[in-house]
Design a protein around this motif. Structure first.
Motif, PDB file in Angstrom:
ATOM      1  N   GLY A  81       0.769  -1.237   0.000  1.00 44.89           N
ATOM      2  CA  GLY A  81       0.000   0.000   0.000  1.00 44.89           C
ATOM      3  C   GLY A  81       0.798   1.282   0.000  1.00 44.89           C
ATOM      4  O   GLY A  81       0.233   2.356   0.148  1.00 44.89           O
ATOM      5  N   HIS A  82       2.109   1.246  -0.176  1.00 50.38           N
ATOM      6  CA  HIS A  82       2.913   2.462  -0.106  1.00 50.38           C
ATOM      7  C   HIS A  82       3.302   3.021  -1.472  1.00 50.38           C
ATOM      8  O   HIS A  82       3.814   4.125  -1.548  1.00 50.38           O
ATOM      9  N   VAL A  83       3.044   2.287  -2.548  1.00 50.29           N
ATOM     10  CA  VAL A  83       3.372   2.746  -3.903  1.00 50.29           C
ATOM     11  C   VAL A  83       2.149   2.563  -4.781  1.00 50.29           C
ATOM     12  O   VAL A  83       1.489   1.524  -4.734  1.00 50.29           O
ATOM     13  N   SER A  84       1.838   3.584  -5.589  1.00 48.79           N
ATOM     14  CA  SER A  84       0.744   3.470  -6.556  1.00 48.79           C
ATOM     15  C   SER A  84       1.230   3.963  -7.912  1.00 48.79           C
ATOM     16  O   SER A  84       2.122   4.810  -7.991  1.00 48.79           O
ATOM     17  N   ILE A  85       0.629   3.428  -8.973  1.00 43.76           N
ATOM     18  CA  ILE A  85       1.002   3.775 -10.339  1.00 43.76           C
ATOM     19  C   ILE A  85      -0.239   3.677 -11.220  1.00 43.76           C
ATOM     20  O   ILE A  85      -1.068   2.782 -11.031  1.00 43.76           O
ATOM     21  N   ALA A  86      -0.369   4.607 -12.151  1.00 40.75           N
ATOM     22  CA  ALA A  86      -1.496   4.585 -13.082  1.00 40.75           C
ATOM     23  C   ALA A  86      -1.196   3.586 -14.196  1.00 40.75           C
ATOM     24  O   ALA A  86      -0.060   3.475 -14.655  1.00 40.75           O
ATOM     25  N   VAL A  87      -2.229   2.878 -14.620  1.00 40.08           N
ATOM     26  CA  VAL A  87      -2.097   1.933 -15.722  1.00 40.08           C
ATOM     27  C   VAL A  87      -3.068   2.370 -16.820  1.00 40.08           C
ATOM     28  O   VAL A  87      -4.279   2.285 -16.646  1.00 40.08           O
ATOM     29  N   PRO A  88      -2.532   2.875 -17.952  1.00 39.79           N
ATOM     30  CA  PRO A  88      -3.413   3.342 -19.026  1.00 39.79           C
ATOM     31  C   PRO A  88      -4.226   2.204 -19.650  1.00 39.79           C
ATOM     32  O   PRO A  88      -3.838   1.033 -19.571  1.00 39.79           O
ATOM     33  N   THR A  89      -5.302   2.570 -20.275  1.00 36.80           N
ATOM     34  CA  THR A  89      -6.146   1.606 -20.967  1.00 36.80           C
ATOM     35  C   THR A  89      -5.331   0.901 -22.046  1.00 36.80           C
ATOM     36  O   THR A  89      -4.576   1.541 -22.770  1.00 36.80           O
ATOM     37  N   PHE A  90      -5.503  -0.398 -22.147  1.00 43.64           N
ATOM     38  CA  PHE A  90      -4.854  -1.271 -23.130  1.00 43.64           C
ATOM     39  C   PHE A  90      -3.362  -1.473 -22.883  1.00 43.64           C
ATOM     40  O   PHE A  90      -2.688  -2.102 -23.677  1.00 43.64           O
ATOM     41  N   TRP A  91      -2.805  -0.951 -21.808  1.00 42.31           N
ATOM     42  CA  TRP A  91      -1.412  -1.232 -21.446  1.00 42.31           C
ATOM     43  C   TRP A  91      -1.439  -2.424 -20.492  1.00 42.31           C
ATOM     44  O   TRP A  91      -2.399  -2.625 -19.747  1.00 42.31           O
ATOM     45  N   SER A  92      -0.387  -3.226 -20.503  1.00 38.35           N
ATOM     46  CA  SER A  92      -0.346  -4.402 -19.638  1.00 38.35           C
ATOM     47  C   SER A  92       0.452  -4.092 -18.375  1.00 38.35           C
ATOM     48  O   SER A  92       1.385  -3.303 -18.393  1.00 38.35           O
ATOM     49  N   LEU A  93       0.068  -4.748 -17.297  1.00 38.83           N
ATOM     50  CA  LEU A  93       0.722  -4.585 -16.004  1.00 38.83           C
ATOM     51  C   LEU A  93       1.258  -5.941 -15.576  1.00 38.83           C
ATOM     52  O   LEU A  93       0.568  -6.953 -15.674  1.00 38.83           O
ATOM     53  N   ARG A  94       2.503  -5.944 -15.110  1.00 38.67           N
ATOM     54  CA  ARG A  94       3.120  -7.165 -14.609  1.00 38.67           C
ATOM     55  C   ARG A  94       3.902  -6.803 -13.360  1.00 38.67           C
ATOM     56  O   ARG A  94       4.695  -5.887 -13.370  1.00 38.67           O
ATOM     57  N   GLN A  95       3.655  -7.552 -12.281  1.00 34.97           N
ATOM     58  CA  GLN A  95       4.424  -7.334 -11.066  1.00 34.97           C
ATOM     59  C   GLN A  95       5.223  -8.586 -10.758  1.00 34.97           C
ATOM     60  O   GLN A  95       4.689  -9.680 -10.734  1.00 34.97           O
ATOM     61  N   THR A  96       6.515  -8.415 -10.547  1.00 32.80           N
ATOM     62  CA  THR A  96       7.372  -9.513 -10.120  1.00 32.80           C
ATOM     63  C   THR A  96       7.786  -9.242  -8.683  1.00 32.80           C
ATOM     64  O   THR A  96       7.334  -8.258  -8.081  1.00 32.80           O
ATOM     65  N   ASN A  97       8.656 -10.071  -8.144  1.00 28.21           N
ATOM     66  CA  ASN A  97       9.135  -9.841  -6.779  1.00 28.21           C
ATOM     67  C   ASN A  97       9.933  -8.554  -6.680  1.00 28.21           C
ATOM     68  O   ASN A  97       9.969  -7.914  -5.640  1.00 28.21           O
ATOM     69  N   ASP A  98      10.594  -8.186  -7.778  1.00 25.37           N
ATOM     70  CA  ASP A  98      11.505  -7.050  -7.749  1.00 25.37           C
ATOM     71  C   ASP A  98      10.929  -5.758  -8.293  1.00 25.37           C
ATOM     72  O   ASP A  98      11.353  -4.684  -7.908  1.00 25.37           O
ATOM     73  N   ASP A  99       9.993  -5.841  -9.235  1.00 17.24           N
ATOM     74  CA  ASP A  99       9.557  -4.603  -9.880  1.00 17.24           C
ATOM     75  C   ASP A  99       8.130  -4.690 -10.417  1.00 17.24           C
ATOM     76  O   ASP A  99       7.503  -5.737 -10.390  1.00 17.24           O
ATOM     77  N   ILE A 100       7.672  -3.527 -10.881  1.00 12.51           N
ATOM     78  CA  ILE A 100       6.376  -3.406 -11.551  1.00 12.51           C
ATOM     79  C   ILE A 100       6.677  -2.962 -12.976  1.00 12.51           C
ATOM     80  O   ILE A 100       7.457  -2.030 -13.180  1.00 12.51           O
ATOM     81  N   VAL A 157       4.879  -1.751 -16.653  1.00 15.55           N
ATOM     82  CA  VAL A 157       3.697  -1.330 -17.393  1.00 15.55           C
ATOM     83  C   VAL A 157       4.156  -1.161 -18.839  1.00 15.55           C
ATOM     84  O   VAL A 157       5.083  -0.398 -19.098  1.00 15.55           O
ATOM     85  N   GLU A 158       3.517  -1.890 -19.754  1.00 16.86           N
ATOM     86  CA  GLU A 158       3.989  -1.919 -21.136  1.00 16.86           C
ATOM     87  C   GLU A 158       2.869  -1.518 -22.091  1.00 16.86           C
ATOM     88  O   GLU A 158       1.716  -1.901 -21.909  1.00 16.86           O
ATOM     89  N   SER A 159       3.240  -0.751 -23.131  1.00 19.13           N
ATOM     90  CA  SER A 159       2.251  -0.295 -24.106  1.00 19.13           C
ATOM     91  C   SER A 159       1.731  -1.466 -24.927  1.00 19.13           C
ATOM     92  O   SER A 159       2.341  -2.541 -24.967  1.00 19.13           O
ATOM     93  N   GLU A 160       0.621  -1.239 -25.573  1.00 20.56           N
ATOM     94  CA  GLU A 160      -0.036  -2.270 -26.357  1.00 20.56           C
ATOM     95  C   GLU A 160       0.880  -2.809 -27.456  1.00 20.56           C
ATOM     96  O   GLU A 160       0.930  -4.000 -27.714  1.00 20.56           O
ATOM     97  N   ALA A 161       1.647  -1.934 -28.095  1.00 25.17           N
ATOM     98  CA  ALA A 161       2.540  -2.329 -29.183  1.00 25.17           C
ATOM     99  C   ALA A 161       3.931  -2.711 -28.672  1.00 25.17           C
ATOM    100  O   ALA A 161       4.830  -2.982 -29.464  1.00 25.17           O
ATOM    101  N   SER A 162       4.131  -2.713 -27.374  1.00 25.85           N
ATOM    102  CA  SER A 162       5.414  -3.039 -26.736  1.00 25.85           C
ATOM    103  C   SER A 162       6.545  -2.117 -27.167  1.00 25.85           C
ATOM    104  O   SER A 162       7.706  -2.503 -27.144  1.00 25.85           O
ATOM    105  N   GLU A 163       6.215  -0.897 -27.565  1.00 27.03           N
ATOM    106  CA  GLU A 163       7.242   0.066 -27.958  1.00 27.03           C
ATOM    107  C   GLU A 163       7.712   0.915 -26.784  1.00 27.03           C
ATOM    108  O   GLU A 163       8.773   1.506 -26.835  1.00 27.03           O
TER     109      GLU A 163
END
Length: 180
Positions: free
Chosen positions: A52-71, A73-79
């Motif tokens: 609960g100490h970190v927040s981040i916006a995730v735009p529409t159609f972007w993907s979110l992935r959280q691992t043990n080390d990081d968060i 957020v990747e664009s739809e076209a992965s650019e």
């Protein structure tokens, strides 16, 4: 066949009164039309880490992935990719200063061309640069003294492109709660 009831014609006085609101009427928005806030004060599309100490916006159609080390957020076209990594201060280390870590990062980064640094404080420091392969980077360090976030926006498109601007907006949306 159903018949329609005739509606009475509006007189000139009625039409005129509809055009001009009287001085006594106010433009008050009814309560049902007010903007609703999301649960816990965060807007839809905001991801909050489990602690609960970190927040981040995730735009529409972007993907979110959280691992043990990081968060990530990747664009739809992965650019364009935004990666946020958190570091915790050890007991025998002084308070984490964003400026120091930005300087160290830039000393080791493959910067090619002009380096643009923003205003730096103990809590927030950032820089923009292009690497040797021509990819664009926006790096930001955010600190509350106990936790240090390294947030990078990497794009193989210009940061002024649509994906680049959205990636920078994701960086701007990152919030780290103060020490509590």
């Amino acid at each position: 066949m159903p018949t329609k009831a005739k509606q009475p014609k509006k007189s000139a006085a009625t039409k005129k009164s509809m055009k001009k609101p009287s001085a006594r009427t106010s433009n008050v928005v009814p309560k049902t039309a007010t903007k609703k806030t999301a649960v816990n004060g965060f807007h839809p599309g905001t991801y909050i880490v489990p602690r609960g100490h970190v927040s981040i916006a995730v735009p529409t159609f972007w993907s979110l992935r959280q691992t043990n080390d990081d968060i990530q957020v990747e664009s739809e076209a992965s650019e364009t990719t935004v990666i946020v990594t958190a570091y915790k201060r050890n007991a025998n280390v002084k308070s984490l200063d964003a400026r120091d870590y930005l300087k160290h990062f830039l000393d080791t980064a493959p910067v090619a061309g002009r380096l643009q640094t923003g205003d730096s404080t103990k809590q927030r420091a950032s820089a923009r640069f292009r690497d040797e392969e021509g990819d664009n980077w926006f790096v930001r360090f955010i600190s509350n003294g106990q936790t240090l976030l390294l947030a990078t926006c990497h794009s193989n498109r210009p940061l002024t492109s649509r994906d680049g601007k959205t990636g920078v907006a994701v960086l701007d949306s990152i919030k780290l709660k103060a020490r509590g």
